[in-house]
Scaffold this motif. Structure first.
Motif, PDB file in Angstrom:
ATOM      1  N   LEU A 269       2.780   4.554  -0.071  1.00 35.86           N
ATOM      2  CA  LEU A 269       1.477   4.058   0.388  1.00 35.86           C
ATOM      3  C   LEU A 269       0.432   4.985  -0.220  1.00 35.86           C
ATOM      4  O   LEU A 269       0.352   6.164   0.152  1.00 35.86           O
ATOM      5  CB  LEU A 269       1.412   4.079   1.918  1.00 35.86           C
ATOM      6  N   ASP A 270      -0.350   4.476  -1.176  1.00 31.43           N
ATOM      7  CA  ASP A 270      -1.244   5.382  -1.903  1.00 31.43           C
ATOM      8  C   ASP A 270      -2.408   5.863  -1.039  1.00 31.43           C
ATOM      9  O   ASP A 270      -2.744   5.271  -0.016  1.00 31.43           O
ATOM     10  CB  ASP A 270      -1.739   4.753  -3.216  1.00 31.43           C
ATOM     11  N   LEU A 273      -5.393   3.547   0.009  1.00 34.36           N
ATOM     12  CA  LEU A 273      -5.098   2.582   1.070  1.00 34.36           C
ATOM     13  C   LEU A 273      -5.027   3.274   2.431  1.00 34.36           C
ATOM     14  O   LEU A 273      -5.448   2.711   3.449  1.00 34.36           O
ATOM     15  CB  LEU A 273      -3.785   1.861   0.754  1.00 34.36           C
ATOM     16  N   LYS A 300       4.527   0.094   5.570  1.00 30.91           N
ATOM     17  CA  LYS A 300       5.664   0.524   4.748  1.00 30.91           C
ATOM     18  C   LYS A 300       6.915  -0.278   5.089  1.00 30.91           C
ATOM     19  O   LYS A 300       7.679  -0.671   4.191  1.00 30.91           O
ATOM     20  CB  LYS A 300       5.942   2.016   4.975  1.00 30.91           C
ATOM     21  N   CYS A 303       6.609  -3.684   3.595  1.00 31.00           N
ATOM     22  CA  CYS A 303       6.801  -3.572   2.148  1.00 31.00           C
ATOM     23  C   CYS A 303       8.294  -3.508   1.818  1.00 31.00           C
ATOM     24  O   CYS A 303       8.776  -4.195   0.916  1.00 31.00           O
ATOM     25  CB  CYS A 303       6.068  -2.340   1.633  1.00 31.00           C
ATOM     26  N   LYS A 308       9.891  -4.367  -1.827  1.00 36.17           N
ATOM     27  CA  LYS A 308       8.995  -3.670  -2.765  1.00 36.17           C
ATOM     28  C   LYS A 308       8.929  -2.175  -2.426  1.00 36.17           C
ATOM     29  O   LYS A 308       9.321  -1.759  -1.339  1.00 36.17           O
ATOM     30  CB  LYS A 308       7.594  -4.267  -2.691  1.00 36.17           C
ATOM     31  N   GLN A 310       5.883  -0.364  -3.361  1.00 34.50           N
ATOM     32  CA  GLN A 310       4.470   0.004  -3.344  1.00 34.50           C
ATOM     33  C   GLN A 310       3.731  -0.881  -2.347  1.00 34.50           C
ATOM     34  O   GLN A 310       3.670  -2.091  -2.510  1.00 34.50           O
ATOM     35  CB  GLN A 310       3.857  -0.158  -4.736  1.00 34.50           C
ATOM     36  N   VAL A 311       3.160  -0.264  -1.307  1.00 38.27           N
ATOM     37  CA  VAL A 311       2.439  -1.020  -0.281  1.00 38.27           C
ATOM     38  C   VAL A 311       1.160  -1.606  -0.872  1.00 38.27           C
ATOM     39  O   VAL A 311       0.412  -0.917  -1.576  1.00 38.27           O
ATOM     40  CB  VAL A 311       2.092  -0.117   0.927  1.00 38.27           C
ATOM     41  N   SER A 312       0.903  -2.878  -0.581  1.00 36.50           N
ATOM     42  CA  SER A 312      -0.307  -3.548  -1.055  1.00 36.50           C
ATOM     43  C   SER A 312      -1.264  -3.784   0.114  1.00 36.50           C
ATOM     44  O   SER A 312      -0.886  -3.658   1.285  1.00 36.50           O
ATOM     45  CB  SER A 312       0.048  -4.884  -1.702  1.00 36.50           C
ATOM     46  N   SER A 313      -2.500  -4.150  -0.218  1.00 41.68           N
ATOM     47  CA  SER A 313      -3.468  -4.469   0.829  1.00 41.68           C
ATOM     48  C   SER A 313      -3.020  -5.681   1.634  1.00 41.68           C
ATOM     49  O   SER A 313      -3.320  -5.809   2.821  1.00 41.68           O
ATOM     50  CB  SER A 313      -4.850  -4.716   0.225  1.00 41.68           C
ATOM     51  N   ALA A 314      -2.258  -6.585   1.002  1.00 41.17           N
ATOM     52  CA  ALA A 314      -1.725  -7.763   1.716  1.00 41.17           C
ATOM     53  C   ALA A 314      -0.737  -7.340   2.791  1.00 41.17           C
ATOM     54  O   ALA A 314      -0.687  -7.936   3.881  1.00 41.17           O
ATOM     55  CB  ALA A 314      -1.064  -8.714   0.721  1.00 41.17           C
ATOM     56  N   ASP A 315       0.066  -6.300   2.507  1.00 36.16           N
ATOM     57  CA  ASP A 315       0.996  -5.779   3.514  1.00 36.16           C
ATOM     58  C   ASP A 315       0.225  -5.233   4.710  1.00 36.16           C
ATOM     59  O   ASP A 315       0.583  -5.484   5.868  1.00 36.16           O
ATOM     60  CB  ASP A 315       1.869  -4.663   2.914  1.00 36.16           C
TER      61      ASP A 315
END
Length: 354
Positions: A269-270, A273, A300, A303, A308, A310-315
């Motif tokens: 999770l960057d 974010l 996480k 995700c 996956k 890499q956590v995205s904003s959609a997650d």
């Protein structure tokens, strides 16, 4: 051939989790909590007769079996020192051979009338004083270690007991102290509470301690209602045939959960974010940092569930309402639903709307 397993299944057929129609919030919350129990459990609030108990028992039946030390009342793990009792830990450290068996994930129902002794366990003071040994009678928190603890009508349970359960769920340990004698044992479990808000709400301090909050409503669509009724009728007419028809889907979901549990540790999770999540919590005036922590963990877990790394904003968008709606301050003059408020602030902070 009639086996012991078949006899047990016939006595206690469980409606398949993958056959449950609708109630996506509840199902997602339960899946994410079994992928990462550190999320902190889930409270499910909604109308009567909406399948809360059926869904919770379904997720427990879906999970893969776990290895435990034979005849150990705490469901101790054969090698993980964080999941074993004191006696077993001593045996492991001394390289003693332990008998191990595979068992179903414990699923324990907590009755509303349970006492503190029944929940935490008791110490036999007389035996301790006379014989000089710690005679501990394990309680529900021992039996549910590494499992799921389900409290129906959690809003009617004594606040003191709810506090004890939440403390154990958060720390992973249960400590019983009496007359200067102390016993401590592992008690890691997913705490699931359900209730009808018409019968009373939990105090905000206790509500905040649950990781996620799922809201469920009675299905209004007549076609969907008919589908649910038909599914239930088929199950009641021949449970084993119905369960068998969903075996492939159950196994597929089980394997997805197992893969997600293994993948979870490598999910990233960057920083940007993380900052956005905390900004949303700040905008919503969420007290404390539990909201930030749980949203990070739930994103996480989702995700990992999606396969996956890499956590995205959609997650984040998918889980943030479940993680924050019960932490918002109540405003009697506010007409907007708490979940809608969370989504609105998310969209603003993420730049989706102006």
């Amino acid at each position: 051939m009639l086996t012991l397993s078949n006899i047990k299944n016939n006595l206690r057929p469980i409606f398949p989790f993958t056959a449950i129609v609708g109630q996506e919030e509840m199902k997602l919350s339960l899946i994410l909590n079994v992928i990462d129990p550190k999320i902190g459990g889930v409270i499910i609030m909604g109308d009567r007769g909406t399948g809360k108990s059926t869904t919770i028992r379904g997720i427990a039946d879906l999970l893969p079996k776990i290895s435990v030390v034979t005849d150990d009342p705490f469901n101790s793990h054969p090698s993980d020192l964080e999941l074993i009792s004191g006696n077993i830990k001593h045996s492991v450290q001394n390289d003693m051979n332990l008998a191990v068996q595979l068992v179903n994930v414990p699923m324990v129902d907590l009755p509303l009338g349970a006492t503190e002794d029944r929940v935490c366990g008791t110490i036999d003071i007389e035996k301790a004083l006379i014989n000089g040994i710690k005679a501990f009678e394990p309680g529900i928190l021992a039996r549910v270690n590494r499992g799921i603890l389900y409290i129906d009508e959690v809003n009617l349970l004594d606040d003191h007991l709810v506090d004890i359960l939440l403390d154990s769920a958060a720390s992973g340990w249960n400590t019983v102290e009496r007359e200067g004698i102390s016993v401590r044992h592992p008690s890691r479990f997913v705490l699931v509470g359900s209730g009808n808000p018409e019968e009373g709400e939990l105090r905000p301090q206790l509500l905040d301690r649950f990781g996620m909050h799922a809201e469920i409503r009675t299905v209004k669509d007549p076609h969907l209602r008919v589908q649910i009724v038909e599914q239930r009728d088929k199950f009641d007419e021949n449970p084993q045939n119905y369960i068998e028809s969903y075996k492939a889907r159950q196994e597929e979901l089980k394997q997805t959960i197992i893969r997600a549990q293994k993948l979870l540790g490598s999910v990233i999770l960057d920083q940007n974010l993380k900052v956005k999540i905390s900004e949303i919590c700040g905008e919503l005036e969420v007290d404390g940092l539990r909201g930030d922590i749980v949203t990070n963990r739930a994103a996480k877990a989702l995700c990992a569930f999606r396969g996956k790394k890499q956590v995205s904003s959609a997650d984040v968008r998918k889980v943030i309402t479940l993680c924050l709606r019960h932490r918002l301050r109540k405003d009697p003059l506010e007409s907007v639903d708490s979940g809608t408020r969370v989504k609105k602030i998310f969209d603003v902070v993420m730049g989706i709307v102006e």
